[in-house]
Design a protein around this motif. Structure first.
Motif, PDB file in Angstrom:
ATOM      1  N   ASP A   1       0.854  -1.188   0.000  1.00 10.33           N
ATOM      2  CA  ASP A   1       0.000   0.000   0.000  1.00 10.33           C
ATOM      3  C   ASP A   1       0.888   1.236   0.000  1.00 10.33           C
ATOM      4  OD1 ASP A   1      -1.845   1.958   0.370  1.00 10.33           O
ATOM      5  OD2 ASP A   1      -2.458   1.342   2.367  1.00 10.33           O
ATOM      6  N   VAL A   2       0.989   1.885  -1.124  1.00  8.60           N
ATOM      7  CA  VAL A   2       1.831   3.082  -1.179  1.00  8.60           C
ATOM      8  C   VAL A   2       1.098   4.232  -1.846  1.00  8.60           C
ATOM      9  CG1 VAL A   2       3.996   1.834  -1.231  1.00  8.60           C
ATOM     10  CG2 VAL A   2       2.924   2.441  -3.366  1.00  8.60           C
ATOM     11  N   PHE A   3       1.494   5.405  -1.477  1.00 11.45           N
ATOM     12  CA  PHE A   3       0.973   6.633  -2.079  1.00 11.45           C
ATOM     13  C   PHE A   3       2.166   7.559  -2.274  1.00 11.45           C
ATOM     14  CE2 PHE A   3      -0.314  10.990  -1.905  1.00 11.45           C
ATOM     15  CZ  PHE A   3      -1.550  11.053  -2.525  1.00 11.45           C
TER      16      PHE A   3
ATOM     17  N   ASP B   1       1.997  15.295   6.750  1.00 10.34           N
ATOM     18  CA  ASP B   1       1.064  15.815   7.736  1.00 10.34           C
ATOM     19  C   ASP B   1       1.858  16.204   8.976  1.00 10.34           C
ATOM     20  OD1 ASP B   1      -2.216  14.989   8.603  1.00 10.34           O
ATOM     21  OD2 ASP B   1      -0.762  15.783  10.005  1.00 10.34           O
TER      22      ASP B   1
ATOM     23  N   GLU C   1      -9.302   2.180   9.184  1.00  6.36           N
ATOM     24  CA  GLU C   1      -8.480   1.530   8.166  1.00  6.36           C
ATOM     25  C   GLU C   1      -7.720   2.570   7.328  1.00  6.36           C
ATOM     26  OE1 GLU C   1      -9.725  -1.546   4.681  1.00  6.36           O
ATOM     27  OE2 GLU C   1     -11.149  -1.216   6.316  1.00  6.36           O
ATOM     28  N   VAL C   2      -8.478   3.577   6.933  1.00  4.88           N
ATOM     29  CA  VAL C   2      -7.892   4.655   6.134  1.00  4.88           C
ATOM     30  C   VAL C   2      -6.803   5.367   6.928  1.00  4.88           C
ATOM     31  CG1 VAL C   2      -8.386   6.946   5.197  1.00  4.88           C
ATOM     32  CG2 VAL C   2      -9.902   5.041   4.678  1.00  4.88           C
ATOM     33  N   LEU C   3      -7.091   5.568   8.201  1.00  2.44           N
ATOM     34  CA  LEU C   3      -6.149   6.257   9.065  1.00  2.44           C
ATOM     35  C   LEU C   3      -4.860   5.448   9.223  1.00  2.44           C
ATOM     36  CD1 LEU C   3      -6.949   8.928  10.185  1.00  2.44           C
ATOM     37  CD2 LEU C   3      -7.443   7.849  12.364  1.00  2.44           C
TER      38      LEU C   3
ATOM     39  N   SER D   1      -3.683   3.221   7.119  1.00  2.00           N
ATOM     40  CA  SER D   1      -2.963   3.248   5.848  1.00  2.00           C
ATOM     41  C   SER D   1      -2.201   4.561   5.687  1.00  2.00           C
ATOM     42  CB  SER D   1      -3.966   3.047   4.709  1.00  2.00           C
ATOM     43  OG  SER D   1      -3.541   3.696   3.545  1.00  2.00           O
ATOM     44  N   ASP D   2      -2.873   5.642   6.022  1.00  2.00           N
ATOM     45  CA  ASP D   2      -2.250   6.959   5.882  1.00  2.00           C
ATOM     46  C   ASP D   2      -1.054   7.083   6.832  1.00  2.00           C
ATOM     47  OD1 ASP D   2      -2.213   9.808   5.016  1.00  2.00           O
ATOM     48  OD2 ASP D   2      -2.649  10.148   7.130  1.00  2.00           O
TER      49      ASP D   2
ATOM     50  N   ASP E   1       1.894   5.072   5.683  1.00  7.03           N
ATOM     51  CA  ASP E   1       2.480   5.700   4.513  1.00  7.03           C
ATOM     52  C   ASP E   1       3.332   6.909   4.910  1.00  7.03           C
ATOM     53  OD1 ASP E   1       2.156   5.381   1.562  1.00  7.03           O
ATOM     54  OD2 ASP E   1       1.788   7.534   1.777  1.00  7.03           O
ATOM     55  N   GLN E   2       2.801   7.706   5.816  1.00  5.56           N
ATOM     56  CA  GLN E   2       3.540   8.888   6.263  1.00  5.56           C
ATOM     57  C   GLN E   2       4.809   8.463   6.998  1.00  5.56           C
ATOM     58  OE1 GLN E   2       2.478  12.318   6.436  1.00  5.56           O
ATOM     59  NE2 GLN E   2       0.456  12.158   5.557  1.00  5.56           N
TER      60      GLN E   2
END
Lengths: 360, 1028
Positions: free
Chosen positions: A6-8, A16, A50-52, A54-55, A58-59
């Protein structure tokens, strides 16, 4: 069933501030997610845990990738891997090099060695700062120390240029480096009441007035270093001993000071009674500074020999200021006292240090 | 000796430590082009070497210049053992070969190693001196401009759109050669990277030749793809649209008086501008013009036989090398030229070019791969694509259209099975921009207006009643004209519900319109649009060879059918009636097939309001069951209402007719789509079995329908402040700010074994939804914002793995700005477009007049003339607009002097940058990278590895653009992201292919002030807020 990868990646690197702080504070990803959930970001943005997660992961990964660059902040500006706007770069650097006062109080004046690093878990437990964060802060101190050790020129300026730090932070680092270099004792119980900022202020005084660089500013800039105390000056300090060894001079000095103080303070009697004691204390500190070992005890000596007696006599800081002013000035009027320059240079620093340190 | 390539190695920085003992590096550089290699001196003991080398000069053919990359290798000198390579830089020098693009490559470029990633940077200077070559037999095509952008590039004007160009080259994949067993992974990766560089160079050159042959000077919508066929080889293929472009002067002063000589010269250049173009021009005068468009309707009379033939052939789901129907073959054999295909890769058009849109046409074919025996004659692959294109063409004809726009091709490969797909939008185009190639049968047909018209006219008049006056089309507003059906109403190739256009009330329109193109700027749209996705997963049995291919073939139509049903349902649920930018991707794995359809839904004012969705049960006697149904129905109706509010869909006046009855009348069904996008017989049978006459009455007993309803209702709405689309522009949003953020996100999901279709579907759908949610969360600071050009790609890298990659751009817009402003700017652009349009028309007339005097095609001299004229004109154009040139130069010098700071380079998948004007295209960026690791854990696992790699790819793209003197990449896309891992061995490998157009842009606000001071300021700020 699981997310395997999972990357962005943004063309402009997205960072952030809040997550960055959590990362700097040494939180694990899961703990950071908890903190963020409590912060209410989920409701704000209609996001799920879940979104949190992942974020946050990633950060964290982005920060880890950046960390290598943050070790050499100048590289951050001309690296190509991350496109980060300049104001963001400055924020990243400043926060990365920021430290906790409670942490720095623990290691201030200690040798920045592996041994000290090993003891960081104790520091972590004592201060409540995560070990990870402690290590980062410690490594920052060590890195700055190593870099400026080999550099010539003014200490604060070197730190600012090399690590692109804002002025105040650069001064703080200069203090840390200075303390580490001289191994000033700061951990004794009697010194516990002093904050890092007290010490940093004193370090600034010492750097600006007592180092080689302080004089060098006018003559030979090239060889100078702000880190080392001016040996010649320390040598000359020995000559001040005459103020306490010569009985006449001591009495004369006392009389002058007392004359000046009379009627100006409520604690005149205590001051008069203690004059010889205090003067002996200050002059002895000066005379001993030539020994590196005694330099370490500089602050403890100031407290024991001057601040504590004053405090037990209930002097206010206004009283202390008054006393020190007249004590310094009167010496210049003494006939047989010749070491005016050294005296001024010495007492200027001593006075401002004591005044800074004179609190509860 | 037509070219001299010169390279100078200036310096290096941030080099890695190669000598552990000294913590330093003794670096030197090898510069290689073709078979010639130069070396710099060794710069001892430094991580920041200053070589400052002499100019290395390569004297080469321009053919080589186009094919070969300049290869720069940085090495560490070692006295006792072999020199260690630090890394490489490949420089595509193609942008330097075109006088209108970049003139020099200069800057810091990352040194890349396939094992270690970026290892420092190198500063180089590269120049090319080209000599004019008058040899008409030359094999090079220098000077032809390439654009990834799928519209006419912003600072050009289309003089002529010539049509489709395609080419493919094949080779053995170095990874599968015997030598790969004994060489290092690094050597193997580098061999692959180099080969692909060479192949794309060759491909581009060959396409360029075709363009020159057609008389064009540019390729727009250039799409290049790789097929990694494994054992059987490596295919690099490309399609594009050949055009004759002319630069528009950036500055108003010159724009009002364009050098009149240049367009006419242009025409002299193009050898095929035959006298018959005169006829083309005359079509612009009203009566004949409408006749030519009417003609397309007449067309469809003869179509059914063709369509039939196409379908009878077994369609897309053919076996290997499935034979084409004889009829088709006869038709095409005569002149099987590429121009035979009236295809356009463009998705947006100059005003007035697109007349009518028929619908989406698509074709797929399952093939078994075999080794390519003779790389010089890639016949089989060519034949495969030919077959598919023929089919597309026949579909378009069936829709009464003579052209296919928004055309694209793709493949999905799993082991030895390959699915080839092509899709586009059948359309009727104005002949204004098209020329009469004598070989071009398609267009010739469309230019026999008189005879066809005479046969068709009677019927047309019958249909249209007395209103069908010939001059009519001229009055039709551009906002609805493209929706009017191009096919004959009595011979509709599929059942569709036609009504009179809700805008002009004069022509018939379908009830739903699906297209692969962008929303035309002039289209009348009600409300805003949104991204609509249909997602589907189907399991299949593991099989080998032919059996496998057959199994896949039989699954495909079902997959496609269900995707369309999903799309249609979701469209209705949002109260919309048209899809733009439709892209259906089908991916094949060993045990499953994945289908992902993405499009942007909008409400076209010209089309009727969509009916709702009705649920019906099969057993009406059961009361609880009925209750269940009615709650479901209510939910759906509520969602539709909510969506209408959300997307601001309140169509004027017409509403009354529809509102109040969300339940559609039974005839409001549409099978428009599936019937022409699927061409096999199975499908039509399938239609009957599932459709139950009413596509929008969902029967709840049907497990599929339950699934459909579920899928409908699980799509969560975008959070407040966000909009999304997969097209270039979002209807209803105009006031973009300059804040843009391009990003790529990749997810790989591991599935459990033994999942049912339904379970799989849910997982896949959730995967996409969650990914979108994550994106919204990540970009929350940009609100209000729109995610544009959301481009999803799915893949099945392994059994039980699903990979989804997204590239898009988030653009902030100004909410506060009153609507009127937006409208005004919209009008402004419209006016601009119209004036531009007029100019174009004018040129066209001139051109025709000029060229009618001679027909250069027959004379061999004509070709050589083209070359020299082209370059002459190009240089004159350069001179004509000295300002942008100067700008770029100062930009460059600014950069090199500022030294330490890195210039900001913007990236976007769109063809434009909001609030800015593109003043120069510097050339195409087409890069291919491989990254491999055998220390996966140490690099942060798969995520860490891929994160770094994508960031490195971005960095290299930015660096190369900056070296060309640019400050942005537009039409950026990541066309390939192949990721393979082997966690047990701690290994992973990834291949990425990206492309885009390097450009220089300036902020519009800065453009307006024209003084010299502001110019310098411009270069400053357009360089971005670079570091201090």
């Amino acid at each position: 069933m699981s997310v395997e990868l999972d990357v962005f990646v943004g063309n402009t690197t997205i960072m952030d501030k809040e997550v960055y702080q959590l990362w700097l504070n040494g939180y694990t990803v899961n703990d950071a997610v908890k903190v963020r959930i409590e912060g209410g970001v989920m409701e704000e943005c209609e996001a799920s845990a879940e979104v949190l997660l992942s974020d946050t992961m990633d950060q964290y990964r982005t920060f880890q990738m950046c960390e290598r660059l943050l070790h050499h902040p100048a590289k951050l500006a001309n690296q190509l891997l991350f496109q980060i706007p300049p104001d963001r770069q400055a924020m990243l650097i400043e926060r990365y090099y920021a430290f906790d006062d409670s942490f720095v109080r623990e290691v201030l004046g200690k040798k920045l060695s592996k041994g000290t690093k090993k003891d960081l878990d104790d520091v972590s437990i004592k201060t409540g700062i995560t070990l990870k964060s402690c290590r980062r802060q410690f490594d920052n101190f060590k890195r700055v120390f190593k870099v400026v050790e080999e550099l010539k020129g003014p200490l604060v300026e070197n730190i600012r240029q090399h690590f692109l730090l804002p002025d105040q932070l650069a001064r703080d680092y200069a203090a840390i480096v200075f303390f580490a270099n001289h191994r000033f004792e700061t951990g004794k119980k009697k010194l516990q009441y002093l904050t890092f900022q007290d010490f940093a202020f004193c370090a600034g005084q010492l750097i600006n007035n007592w180092t080689v660089g302080a004089v060098g500013k006018t003559n030979n800039m090239m060889e100078d270093m702000d880190v080392d105390l001016d040996k010649e000056f320390l040598q000359d300090l020995k000559d001040l001993k005459i103020l306490i060894t010569d009985k006449d001079l001591l009495d004369q000095h006392k009389n002058l000071v007392c004359t000046a103080l009379r009627g100006k303070t409520n604690v005149f009697n205590e001051m008069e009674a203690n004059f010889k004691n205090l003067s002996r204390g200050l002059v002895n500190i000066a005379a001993k500074l030539i020994n590196a070992k005694d330099v370490r005890d500089f602050f403890i000596d100031l407290v024991e020999k001057f601040i504590e007696p004053c405090r037990s006599d209930k002097l206010t800081s206004i009283d202390v200021n008054l006393y020190l002013t007249h004590y310094t000035n009167s010496a210049h009027i003494l006939d047989t006292f010749k070491h005016h320059a050294v005296w001024t240079r010495y007492m200027g620093v001593i006075k401002s240090c004591i005044l800074r340190m004179y609190h509860d | 000796m037509p070219g001299k390539l010169k390279a100078k190695i200036v310096a290096g920085r941030h080099l890695p430590v190669m000598d552990r003992a000294s913590d330093l590096t003794d670096a030197f550089v090898e510069v290689k082009f073709g078979n010639t290699t130069f070396k710099t001196d060794v710069y001892p003991k430094s991580l920041n070497p200053q070589w400052n080398s002499e100019w290395f000069k390569f004297e080469v053919d321009d053919e080589d210049l186009q094919d070969e990359p300049l290869q720069i290798t940085v090495l560490d000198h070692d006295t006792y053992s072999a020199n260690d390579a630090i890394g490489k830089v490949y420089i595509d020098i193609d942008p330097l070969l075109c006088s209108e693009a970049a003139t020099v490559i200069s800057g810091w470029l990352p040194i890349y190693d396939t094992i270690h990633g970026i290892r420092g940077e190198i500063n180089v200077l590269v120049k090319v001196d080209l000599f004019n070559d008058l040899n008409r037999f030359r094999q090079s095509s220098c000077g032809v401009k390439f654009f990834c952008t799928t519209s006419i590039p912003r600072c050009y004007r289309a003089v002529m759109v010539h049509g489709f160009v395609e080419e493919l080259v094949v080779n053995e994949d170095p990874e599968y050669q015997w030598i790969d067993r004994i060489r290092t992974p690094r050597a193997s990766n580098e061999a692959r990277q180099r080969l692909i560089f060479l192949m794309s160079g060759e491909l581009q050159r060959k396409i360029g030749l075709k363009v020159l042959e057609m008389g064009g000077n540019a390729v727009v919508g250039y799409l290049q793809c790789f097929d990694l066929e494994g054992e059987s080889g490596l295919v690099v293929r490309a399609i594009g649209t050949a055009c004759t472009l002319e630069k528009i002067s950036t500055f108003p002063a010159t724009a009002t008086h364009p050098n009149n000589s240049s367009p006419s010269k242009d025409m002299k250049d193009s050898p095929q501008a035959a006298p018959s173009t005169l006829g083309c021009r005359s079509t612009h005068s009203s009566p004949v013009h409408s006749a030519s468009s009417r003609l397309s309707q007449g067309f469809s009379v003869s179509v059914p036989t063709l369509l039939f033939a196409g379908m009878g052939s077994g369609g897309s789901a053919g076996k290997e090398a499935g034979p084409l129907k004889a009829l088709l073959r006869q038709q095409t054999q005569s002149a099987l030229e590429q121009r035979e295909y009236p295809f356009f890769t463009l998705t947006a058009f100059p005003p007035g070019f697109l007349l009518h849109v028929g619908g989406v046409v698509s074709a797929r074919s399952v093939k078994l791969l075999d080794r390519i025996h003779n790389p010089d004659e890639p016949e089989t692959r060519d034949a495969w694509w030919e077959e598919i294109r023929q089919e597309i063409k026949s579909h378009a004809k069936a829709l009464g259209c003579h052209a296919v726009v928004g055309y694209s091709e793709s493949t999905s490969i799993c082991e030895e099975v390959c699915i080839l797909s092509a899709s586009g939008t059948a359309a009727v185009l104005s002949s204004r921009f098209m020329q009469d190639g004598p070989l071009d049968t398609e267009h010739r047909l469309s230019r026999q207006p008189l005879c066809v018209f005479s046969t068709g006219s009677e019927r047309v008049e019958g249909d249209m009643g007395s209103s069908a006056s010939l001059g009519f089309e001229e009055v039709v507003s551009p906002g609805c004209g493209f929706c009017h059906i191009p096919y004959d109403e009595l011979n509709i190739p599929f059942p569709a519900q036609l009504t009179y256009c809700y805008c002009c009330r004069r022509y018939k329109v379908p009830d739903v319109l699906f297209t692969t193109i962008d929303l035309p700027t002039e289209a009348n749209v009600t409300g805003k649009g949104c991204l609509i996705q249909a997602r589907l997963c189907r399991t299949k049995k593991k099989a080998q060879g032919e059996g496998n291919a057959t199994a896949i073939s039989s699954l495909l139509p079902f997959l496609e059918y269900e995707l369309h049903t999903q799309l249609m349902n979701k469209l209705k649920l949002r109260g919309m009636n048209a899809l733009f930018g439709l892209r259906i991707q089908i991916s094949v794995g060993e045990t499953m097939l994945l289908g992902l359809a993405s499009a942007t839904g909008v409400y076209l004012t010209a089309l009727p309001s969509p009916g709702g969705i009705q649920i019906a049960g099969k057993t009406p006697s059961d009361i609880t069951y009925e209750q269940h149904i009615s709650t479901m129905q209510k939910k759906i109706n509520d969602t539709i209402d909510k969506n209408k509010e959300l997307y601001e869909i309140n169509p004027p006046e017409v509403v009354e007719e529809i509102i109040g009855s969300p339940i559609p009348e039974p005839r409001q069904r549409s099978r428009l789509f599936r019937s022409h996008s699927e061409s096999s017989d199975e499908v039509s049978e399938l239609d009957l079995s599932h459709g139950k006459k009413d596509a929008f009455v969902l029967e709840i007993d049907d497990t599929d329908a339950v699934e459909d309803i579920h899928a409908l209702l699980t799509d969560s709405p975008t959070p407040a402040g966000f909009y999304s689309c997969n097209t270039e522009i979002m209807p209803g949003i105009q006031n973009w700010t300059s804040a843009i953020q391009m990003f790529t996100s990749v997810r790989v999901f591991r599935l459990n074994a033994n999942l049912t279709n339904q379970g799989l579907n849910k997982i896949f759908s959730d995967l996409c939804e969650n990914l979108l949610k994550s994106l919204y969360f990540k970009l929350r600071s940009m609100v209000p914002c729109c995610l544009c050009h959301l481009n999803f790609t799915v893949a099945i890298p392994e059994d039980e793995l699903i990979q989804v990659a997204v590239t898009a751009v988030a653009m902030s817009f100004d909410k506060e700005q009153p609507l009127e402003n937006g409208k005004q700017s919209g009008e402004k652009t419209l006016i601009k477009a119209i004036t531009e349009n007029d100019e174009q028309l004018q040129f066209n007339l001139e051109l025709n007049a000029e060229t009618s005097s001679h027909n250069p095609l027959s004379s061999p001299k004509g070709l050589s003339e083209v070359g020299s004229h082209l370059s002459a004109r190009a240089s004159s154009l350069e001179k004509a607009s000295p300002l942008p040139e100067g700008r770029s130069r100062s930009l460059r010098s600014n950069r090199s002097y500022s030294g330490s700071s890195v210039a900001v380079v913007k990236m976007t998948p769109l063809s434009f940058i909001p609030g800015a004007k593109i003043i120069k295209y510097l050339g195409i960026i087409n890069m291919f990278f491989i990254r491999e690791t055998s220390s996966l854990r140490e690099e942060g696992g798969v995520s860490g590895f891929l994160h770094t790699f994508i960031a490195e790819v971005f960095a290299m793209v930015r660096a190369h653009v900056a070296a060309l003197g640019g400050n942005a990449v537009v039409s950026y896309s990541m066309k390939e992201c192949v990721f393979m891992e082997n966690p047990n061995k701690n290994q992973a490998q990834c291949l990425i292919n990206v492309s885009g157009d390097a450009v220089i842009f300036v902020r519009e606000s800065e453009l307006e002030s024209t003084s010299v001071q502001t110019q310098s300021a411009t270069t400053h700020t357009s360089n971005g807020g670079e570091g201090t």
